[in-house]
Write a protein that holds these residues in place. Structure first.
Motif, PDB file in Angstrom:
ATOM      1  N   ASN A  41      18.740 -13.892  44.308  1.00  0.00           N
ATOM      2  CA  ASN A  41      18.742 -12.586  45.244  1.00  0.00           C
ATOM      3  C   ASN A  41      18.418 -12.837  46.678  1.00  0.00           C
ATOM      4  O   ASN A  41      19.050 -12.376  47.414  1.00  0.00           O
ATOM      5  CB  ASN A  41      17.918 -11.811  44.776  1.00  0.00           C
TER       6      ASN A  41
ATOM      7  N   SER B 111      16.711  -5.083  47.120  1.00  0.00           N
ATOM      8  CA  SER B 111      17.245  -5.142  45.553  1.00  0.00           C
ATOM      9  C   SER B 111      18.251  -6.293  45.428  1.00  0.00           C
ATOM     10  O   SER B 111      18.684  -6.980  46.635  1.00  0.00           O
ATOM     11  CB  SER B 111      18.110  -3.880  45.351  1.00  0.00           C
ATOM     12  N   GLY B 112      18.365  -6.849  44.361  1.00  0.00           N
ATOM     13  CA  GLY B 112      19.336  -7.909  44.079  1.00  0.00           C
ATOM     14  C   GLY B 112      20.560  -7.217  43.524  1.00  0.00           C
ATOM     15  O   GLY B 112      20.845  -6.067  43.761  1.00  0.00           O
ATOM     16  N   GLY B 113      21.470  -8.089  42.804  1.00  0.00           N
ATOM     17  CA  GLY B 113      22.801  -7.512  42.275  1.00  0.00           C
ATOM     18  C   GLY B 113      23.834  -7.513  43.493  1.00  0.00           C
ATOM     19  O   GLY B 113      23.468  -8.008  44.795  1.00  0.00           O
ATOM     20  N   SER B 114      24.992  -6.972  43.306  1.00  0.00           N
ATOM     21  CA  SER B 114      26.138  -6.952  43.966  1.00  0.00           C
ATOM     22  C   SER B 114      26.197  -5.616  44.953  1.00  0.00           C
ATOM     23  O   SER B 114      26.554  -5.779  46.002  1.00  0.00           O
ATOM     24  CB  SER B 114      27.255  -7.243  43.437  1.00  0.00           C
ATOM     25  N   THR B 115      25.588  -4.524  44.476  1.00  0.00           N
ATOM     26  CA  THR B 115      25.897  -3.163  45.104  1.00  0.00           C
ATOM     27  C   THR B 115      25.264  -3.338  46.430  1.00  0.00           C
ATOM     28  O   THR B 115      26.126  -2.833  47.635  1.00  0.00           O
ATOM     29  CB  THR B 115      25.356  -2.095  44.327  1.00  0.00           C
TER      30      THR B 115
ATOM     31  N   ARG C 286      15.595 -13.885  40.412  1.00  0.00           N
ATOM     32  CA  ARG C 286      16.079 -14.747  39.344  1.00  0.00           C
ATOM     33  C   ARG C 286      15.267 -16.141  39.196  1.00  0.00           C
ATOM     34  O   ARG C 286      14.969 -16.418  40.341  1.00  0.00           O
ATOM     35  CB  ARG C 286      17.610 -14.910  39.217  1.00  0.00           C
TER      36      ARG C 286
ATOM     37  N   ASP D 160      12.952  -8.061  42.859  1.00  0.00           N
ATOM     38  CA  ASP D 160      12.945  -8.847  41.770  1.00  0.00           C
ATOM     39  C   ASP D 160      13.716 -10.217  42.164  1.00  0.00           C
ATOM     40  O   ASP D 160      14.138 -10.355  43.087  1.00  0.00           O
ATOM     41  CB  ASP D 160      13.583  -8.241  40.668  1.00  0.00           C
TER      42      ASP D 160
ATOM     43  N   HIS E  11      18.670  -0.643  33.393  1.00  0.00           N
ATOM     44  CA  HIS E  11      17.759  -1.237  34.215  1.00  0.00           C
ATOM     45  C   HIS E  11      17.750  -1.167  35.706  1.00  0.00           C
ATOM     46  O   HIS E  11      18.705  -0.805  36.095  1.00  0.00           O
ATOM     47  CB  HIS E  11      17.778  -2.906  33.536  1.00  0.00           C
TER      48      HIS E  11
ATOM     49  N   GLY F 238      18.831  -1.218  42.606  1.00  0.00           N
ATOM     50  CA  GLY F 238      20.127  -0.939  42.061  1.00  0.00           C
ATOM     51  C   GLY F 238      19.936  -0.382  40.513  1.00  0.00           C
ATOM     52  O   GLY F 238      18.605  -0.121  40.077  1.00  0.00           O
ATOM     53  N   MET F 239      20.894  -0.186  39.826  1.00  0.00           N
ATOM     54  CA  MET F 239      20.646   0.171  38.443  1.00  0.00           C
ATOM     55  C   MET F 239      21.968  -0.553  37.499  1.00  0.00           C
ATOM     56  O   MET F 239      23.227  -0.474  38.023  1.00  0.00           O
ATOM     57  CB  MET F 239      20.999   1.770  38.101  1.00  0.00           C
TER      58      MET F 239
ATOM     59  N   ALA G 132      15.677  -3.276  38.984  1.00  0.00           N
ATOM     60  CA  ALA G 132      14.975  -4.489  39.413  1.00  0.00           C
ATOM     61  C   ALA G 132      15.021  -5.346  38.539  1.00  0.00           C
ATOM     62  O   ALA G 132      16.314  -5.511  37.741  1.00  0.00           O
ATOM     63  CB  ALA G 132      13.404  -4.277  39.789  1.00  0.00           C
TER      64      ALA G 132
ATOM     65  N   LYS H 147      29.091   2.641  35.746  1.00  0.00           N
ATOM     66  CA  LYS H 147      27.753   3.387  35.613  1.00  0.00           C
ATOM     67  C   LYS H 147      27.915   4.628  35.497  1.00  0.00           C
ATOM     68  O   LYS H 147      26.640   5.606  35.314  1.00  0.00           O
ATOM     69  CB  LYS H 147      26.823   3.010  36.689  1.00  0.00           C
TER      70      LYS H 147
END
Ligand code: 6PG
Length: 265
Positions: A89, A44-48, A79, A77, A158, A152-153, A160, A211
């Motif tokens: 990511n 997964s991407g993002g910071s979590t 960018r 996913d 959303h 993540g979410m 991915a 969240k």
């Protein structure tokens, strides 16, 4: 009430959530290697997941329990930016995990974001997945069957790069697509729901009070007014595991009868 192949685990804080997920990661990948001599993970991407990636690669007891050379890493996913871009990511996973494992022979399959055409990027990544999963025989029901898909979410539900009201949510044949996200004014490269839903295990990592209302709406008992993309993640023949910290579960009033919700002290 959740589907029977869906469970919810709530941890006191991010550290406990991260440690438990790292142990689950080692367990799932080791089991896959026992069965198939290989494990496939979509990151997964993002910071979590940053703290998870760092713990996996730097905490000796956990690091040494992960069968790194037999795992193939993909990205759920990406960018549409170069791999050294701050928003990449791949760059996040490399800085928090891969670069700490220089002694390991790693198998990493980054999204080829070099092309200026997002649809060409998606087509190339899909072609790489098709080649790999055909060669390894890890295709079921016409789609790749990942050992583990980490997700993540976002607060909008959303996951991915499957954002609310975007075309990718309706994709039923492609494995990877370039999804136009109006609110970001950009294309995002993302695996599609048929691929994600074909996984052996899907872990949705969610932390933070920002969240909590979305989590409560999705997992609570109220009528779901919005078709959140993360709710459309429904494994065909696998497990969906929500892994939350207390803050993200803060508005989730657990019914005593909830036998699929496990609160960890
Ligand atoms: C991405 C992710 C995305 C992310 C959520 C949550 O590329 O950004 O794949 O789906 O998981 O936006 O992001 P945070 O973990 O930063 O809250």
């Amino acid at each position: 009430m959740q589907p029977t192949n869906e469970m919810v685990e709530v941890f006191p804080d991010v550290a406990a959530l991260t440690r438990a997920t790292a142990r689950r990661f080692a367990d799932i990948t080791s089991k896959a290697i026992t069965c198939h001599n290989i494990a496939t993970v979509a990151l997964s991407g993002g910071s979590t997941p940053r703290s998870l990636y760092t713990l996996l690669a730097t905490e000796p007891t956990i690091r040494d329990s992960v069968p790194w050379p037999s795992i193939h890493f993909f990205f759920g996913d990406e960018r549409h930016v170069p791999s050294d871009h701050p928003e990449s990511n791949f760059r996040v996973a490399n800085e928090t995990m891969f670069r700490h494992l220089a002694s390991q022979s790693l198998h990493i399959h980054p999204v080829p974001t070099e092309s200026a055409d997002a649809f060409e990027v998606a087509a190339k990544y899909e072609s790489e997945l098709r080649q790999f999963f055909t060669k390894t025989g890890l295709i079921e029901a016409g789609f790749p069957r990942f050992t583990l898909v980490l997700l993540g979410m976002g607060a909008d539900g959303h996951t991915a790069s499957l954002f609310p009201n975007t075309d990718a949510l309706r994709e039923t044949r492609s494995w990877v697509t370039a999804n136009w996200v109006e609110k970001l004014r950009t294309h995002r490269i993302t695996m599609t729901l048929p691929v994600i839903n074909n996984a052996v295990e899907i872990i949705v990592l969610v932390s933070g009070a920002d969240k909590a209302s979305t989590v409560a709406e999705i997992l609570g008992h109220g009528a779901n007014r919005v078709r959140y993309p993360v709710k459309m993640v429904q494994p065909r023949k696998g497990i969906k595991r929500w892994v939350l910290d207390k803050a993200a579960a803060g508005q989730l009033f657990l019914e005593p009868s909830e036998d699929q919700i496990h609160a960890h002290d």
